[in-house]
Design a protein around this motif. Structure first.
Motif, mmCIF file in Angstrom:
data_model
loop_
_atom_site.group_PDB
_atom_site.id
_atom_site.type_symbol
_atom_site.label_atom_id
_atom_site.label_comp_id
_atom_site.label_asym_id
_atom_site.label_seq_id
_atom_site.Cartn_x
_atom_site.Cartn_y
_atom_site.Cartn_z
ATOM 1 N N THR A 22 0.827 -1.208 0.000
ATOM 2 C CA THR A 22 0.000 0.000 0.000
ATOM 3 C C THR A 22 0.864 1.261 0.000
ATOM 4 O OG1 THR A 22 -0.229 -0.147 2.423
ATOM 5 C CG2 THR A 22 -2.010 -1.058 1.079
ATOM 6 N N LEU B 144 -7.863 2.149 2.242
ATOM 7 C CA LEU B 144 -7.751 2.767 0.918
ATOM 8 C C LEU B 144 -8.859 3.770 0.632
ATOM 9 C CD1 LEU B 144 -6.643 -0.304 -1.219
ATOM 10 C CD2 LEU B 144 -5.222 1.544 -0.337
ATOM 11 N N TYR C 295 -5.301 7.949 0.750
ATOM 12 C CA TYR C 295 -5.246 7.103 -0.442
ATOM 13 C C TYR C 295 -6.235 7.580 -1.512
ATOM 14 C CZ TYR C 295 -1.977 4.141 1.985
ATOM 15 O OH TYR C 295 -0.858 3.692 2.620
ATOM 16 N N THR D 227 -1.699 7.656 -6.767
ATOM 17 C CA THR D 227 -2.209 7.119 -5.504
ATOM 18 C C THR D 227 -3.725 7.069 -5.516
ATOM 19 O OG1 THR D 227 -0.297 7.897 -4.237
ATOM 20 C CG2 THR D 227 -2.332 7.507 -3.001
ATOM 21 N N SER E 67 -5.748 3.555 -5.865
ATOM 22 C CA SER E 67 -6.596 3.273 -4.707
ATOM 23 C C SER E 67 -8.018 2.980 -5.174
ATOM 24 C CB SER E 67 -6.595 4.459 -3.737
ATOM 25 O OG SER E 67 -5.323 4.634 -3.153
#
Length: 276
Positions: A32, A72, A77, A92, A96
């Protein structure tokens, strides 16, 4: 990190399960952290590919999937630097959205989220398409951004989820309408993903009059902008996006043979605005 991802990708199912049983939480934390790394090979071809393989082969635990989904959907995120348009934060947000869509599709089958968790995540994620402003597609060595397309895929996963409630429809429709006005003409099949989303809403029994009113509002916005501002680049990009979408939407309605009044309204507007 590349070496680790490549090693796990080359493992067989048993080896992967054994690795995840002792290192899974740590691996997911590392994955992540690089979900939006601005390099195509690491972010897309290794990291995202491994995530999909872990998810599709049932290697992840319910707790891991629930933790990922909640994480997320947050400000670090999905909404990281939301509103920016020219920096690498788009990766990102976009990835995500892509990971979240896959997790929501999985949860629709496995139900690893509680009802309260899934309801909250759908509420939180629904405005993403409206708020995302970065419309860029392919960015050279950095790879594909595609935040709008991935946002549309996330919206489709939201509508597909068993916890979806019809009151979210207005925000999703507003997100599609807003996407026509983000200053660029889409060239990566975004209009097809929008049509798929609205087609799914139709299957959820959204009222025909609601969608007719939405179509009217989409063209009312074009009309008002033209009268107020004239023939600007913003107008032409929005008009092109709108007509491209409406043509896709028209044929979707025609082939599915649903909502004939809506199809008629779309046809009339396409005819009118194709002449302008």
């Amino acid at each position: 990190m590349k070496d680790t991802l490549e090693k796990i990708l080359h493992m067989n199912q048993l080896e992967r399960e054994q690795y995840m049983s002792t290192n899974g939480d740590q691996l997911l934390e590392q994955m992540t952290k690089i979900i939006g790394y601005p390099e195509d090979e690491l972010r897309d071809k290794l990291n995202y590919r491994l995530f999909i393989e872990l998810l599709s082969t049932n290697v992840l635990t319910n707790e891991q999937m629930a933790h990922l989904t909640i994480k997320l959907s947050g400000k670090d995120y999905l909404y990281s630097s939301i509103g920016k348009t020219e920096d690498d934060s788009v990766f990102t947000r976009s990835f995500s959205a892509l990971w979240l869509a896959a997790l929501l599709y999985a949860d629709a089958q496995l139900r690893f989220l509680t009802e309260e968790q899934s309801t909250e995540i759908l509420e939180v994620a629904t405005p993403y398409l409206m708020k995302e402003l970065d419309v860029r597609g392919f960015l050279g060595d950095k790879g594909w951004a595609l935040a709008i397309g991935n946002g549309s895929e996330l919206a489709t996963a939201i509508v597909s989820h068993p916890s979806f409630k019809l009151h979210l429809t207005s925000k999703l429709l507003e997100g599609v309408k807003a996407s026509f006005w983000k200053g660029s003409v889409y060239i990566n099949d975004e209009e097809e993903s929008f049509a798929k989303l609205i087609g799914l809403l139709i299957s959820k029994n959204v009222a025909e009059e609601v969608l007719i009113e939405w179509v009217e509002q989409v063209f009312d916005k074009l009309e008002f902008y033209l009268v107020t501002n004239g023939y600007t680049p913003q107008y032409f990009s929005a008009r092109t996006n709108t007509l491209h979408f409406m043509k896709q939407f028209y044929f979707l309605l025609k082939f599915t043979r649903r909502m004939p009044e809506l199809m008629g309204a779309v046809s009339i507007f396409i005819g009118k605005w194709s002449q302008q």
